[in-house]
Design an enzyme around this catalytic site. Structure first.
Site, short mmCIF file in Angstrom:
data_model
loop_
_atom_site.label_atom_id
_atom_site.label_comp_id
_atom_site.label_asym_id
_atom_site.label_seq_id
_atom_site.Cartn_x
_atom_site.Cartn_y
_atom_site.Cartn_z
N LYS A 187 11.58 -81.03 82.12
CA LYS A 187 10.77 -80.33 83.10
C LYS A 187 9.89 -79.27 82.41
O LYS A 187 8.69 -79.17 82.67
CB LYS A 187 11.68 -79.66 84.15
CG LYS A 187 10.96 -78.78 85.16
CD LYS A 187 10.08 -79.57 86.10
CE LYS A 187 9.23 -78.66 86.96
NZ LYS A 187 8.33 -79.38 87.86
N LYS A 208 7.14 -68.87 83.77
CA LYS A 208 8.57 -68.99 83.41
C LYS A 208 8.86 -70.35 82.77
O LYS A 208 9.54 -70.45 81.76
CB LYS A 208 9.38 -68.78 84.70
CG LYS A 208 10.86 -69.08 84.66
CD LYS A 208 11.25 -70.46 85.16
CE LYS A 208 10.80 -70.76 86.57
NZ LYS A 208 11.17 -72.09 87.03
P1 NDP Z 1 10.18 -70.13 96.22
O1 NDP Z 1 9.86 -68.80 95.64
O2 NDP Z 1 9.32 -70.67 97.31
O3 NDP Z 1 11.69 -70.14 96.76
C1 NDP Z 1 12.72 -69.55 96.03
C2 NDP Z 1 14.02 -69.66 96.80
O4 NDP Z 1 15.03 -68.97 96.07
C3 NDP Z 1 14.01 -69.01 98.18
O5 NDP Z 1 14.88 -69.71 99.03
C4 NDP Z 1 14.55 -67.61 97.88
O6 NDP Z 1 15.13 -66.98 98.99
C5 NDP Z 1 15.61 -67.95 96.89
N1 NDP Z 1 15.96 -66.79 96.04
C6 NDP Z 1 15.13 -66.06 95.27
N2 NDP Z 1 15.84 -65.10 94.62
C7 NDP Z 1 17.14 -65.24 95.01
C8 NDP Z 1 18.34 -64.56 94.70
N3 NDP Z 1 18.35 -63.53 93.84
N4 NDP Z 1 19.48 -64.97 95.29
C9 NDP Z 1 19.49 -66.00 96.17
N5 NDP Z 1 18.37 -66.70 96.52
C10 NDP Z 1 17.21 -66.32 95.92
O7 NDP Z 1 10.22 -71.15 94.98
P2 NDP Z 1 9.88 -72.72 94.95
O8 NDP Z 1 10.57 -73.40 96.05
O9 NDP Z 1 8.41 -72.88 94.75
O10 NDP Z 1 10.56 -73.10 93.55
C11 NDP Z 1 11.97 -73.27 93.41
C12 NDP Z 1 12.22 -73.91 92.05
O11 NDP Z 1 11.56 -75.18 92.00
C13 NDP Z 1 11.66 -73.09 90.87
O12 NDP Z 1 12.50 -73.20 89.77
C14 NDP Z 1 10.31 -73.77 90.61
O13 NDP Z 1 9.89 -73.55 89.27
C15 NDP Z 1 10.63 -75.20 90.93
N6 NDP Z 1 9.51 -76.06 91.34
C16 NDP Z 1 8.54 -75.62 92.20
C17 NDP Z 1 7.48 -76.46 92.57
C18 NDP Z 1 6.41 -76.02 93.51
O14 NDP Z 1 5.37 -76.73 93.59
N7 NDP Z 1 6.55 -74.92 94.25
C19 NDP Z 1 7.39 -77.83 92.05
C20 NDP Z 1 8.51 -78.22 91.21
C21 NDP Z 1 9.49 -77.36 90.85
P3 NDP Z 1 14.23 -66.11 100.04
O15 NDP Z 1 13.74 -67.11 101.05
O16 NDP Z 1 15.18 -65.14 100.57
O17 NDP Z 1 13.11 -65.48 99.23
#
Ligand code: NDP
Length: 294
Positions: free
Chosen positions: A169, A238
């Protein structure tokens, strides 16, 4: 498979629709830091809100999709406390391989199996259930969870031992970063010479320099000047940091990835947490020119 109990932690841009696909076919518990997202998920998809992280771990397969391995590591003690016997934890976070190995090792003593299973395909792929999943870990464990993965994936690739999915990834993300920065600078140079980016992309997209960035991302976001935040620059930086670090650890000369990492760190500092494609704006600022303005 029907009797399998699924749980999903992290209903972000990716996790929300991924957990939605699971909930449509399997009994799915959900947990999110901001509780209101879990409540609306339950209403939308018929999932059930778990009272705590430990409660979510009372399942057969637990999915996580959090920003980085740091947040995943924070869950570890809660999951160990709550784990149902035989639990398989599938981490879809784009994390770092070393943390994946550390987590898998900590879980081993508790009889919990772990797979790193980051995804690609973006928010659109998550909504359409067409993600690519790259998996690190035991092949038999992957076969056990495959039917669950198939609810949101079009392609599932077993990449190797624990950490291999995360490593692939990060490498993919480094290429994404390289393409965004390289395409930005060549388009700026062409605009200076009187060639519009629209015209340049028409040629590039039917020639050997084309990429997903030139075909799908730049036409809407850079030329169209619409930067919907579907994947944050912070998360992409990241990912490229993980790729650069891992290349350094393997002692592979990697000037291109290292420079990409540094430029993205600057872009993140200067532009804030914008959409990843908006990294093009760093080069636009330096050139004193905005792409796509005809
Ligand atoms: P988001 O920022 O949209 O969502 C992050 C999630 O993690 C939310 O549910 C958030 O909760 C939760 N979270 C954040 N900090 C904490 C914590 N300290 N404790 C518990 N829960 C926490 O991220 P994405 O969905 O965009 O990305 C998620 C992963 O997928 C990442 O690793 C990203 O690199 C990867 N990814 C993203 C893509 C994209 O196009 N967006 C594509 C492919 C991979 P809350 O709702 O409370 O903020």
């Amino acid at each position: 498979m029907d009797a399998m109990k699924i749980a999903f932690i992290g209903l972000g841009l990716m996790g929300y629709p991924m957990a939605g696909h699971l909930a449509r076919t399997l009994e799915t518990l959900i947990w999110n830091r901001s509780a209101e997202k879990a409540v609306s998920h339950a209403q939308e998809f018929g999932s059930r809100v778990a009272g705590s992280i430990a409660d979510a771990a009372q399942s057969d397969i637990l999915f996580t999709c959090l920003p980085t391995s740091k947040e995943v590591l924070e869950l570890l003690p809660h999951i160990i406390t709550g784990a149902k016997a035989g639990l398989i934890w599938v981490d879809c976070t784009s994390g770092d391989p070393a943390s994946a190995r550390q987590i898998a090792l900590s879980l081993e003593a508790h009889g919990i199996r772990f797979l790193d299973a980051p995804v690609s395909g973006g928010v659109k792929g998550a909504i359409n259930g067409k993600l690519t999943v790259m998996v690190g870990g035991d092949a038999d464990t992957l076969e056990t969870v495959r039917p669950a993965l198939e609810t949101f994936a079009a392609k599932i690739v077993h990449c190797g031992p624990i950490g291999a999915g995360m490593a692939v990834k990060a490498a993919n993300q480094a290429l994404l970063g390289v393409n965004i920065l390289a395409l930005s600078e060549v388009l700026l140079g062409l605009e200076r010479q009187g060639v519009t980016s629209r015209t340049a992309l028409e040629v590039i997209n039917s020639s050997s320099g084309r990429s997903n960035v030139s075909q799908n991302l730049f036409p809407e976001r850079v030329i169209g000047r619409a930067f919907p935040n579907t994947f944050s620059l912070k998360l992409m930086t990241k990912d490229v940091r993980i790729a650069a670090q891992s290349l350094r650890e393997q002692q592979i000369p990697s000037p291109v990835t290292a420079l990409t990492e540094q430029l993205l760190e600057v872009a993140l500092r200067e532009l804030g947490d914008v959409d990843h494609v908006a990294a093009a704006q760093l080069l636009e600022r330096w050139a004193g020119l905005e792409l796509g303005v005809e």
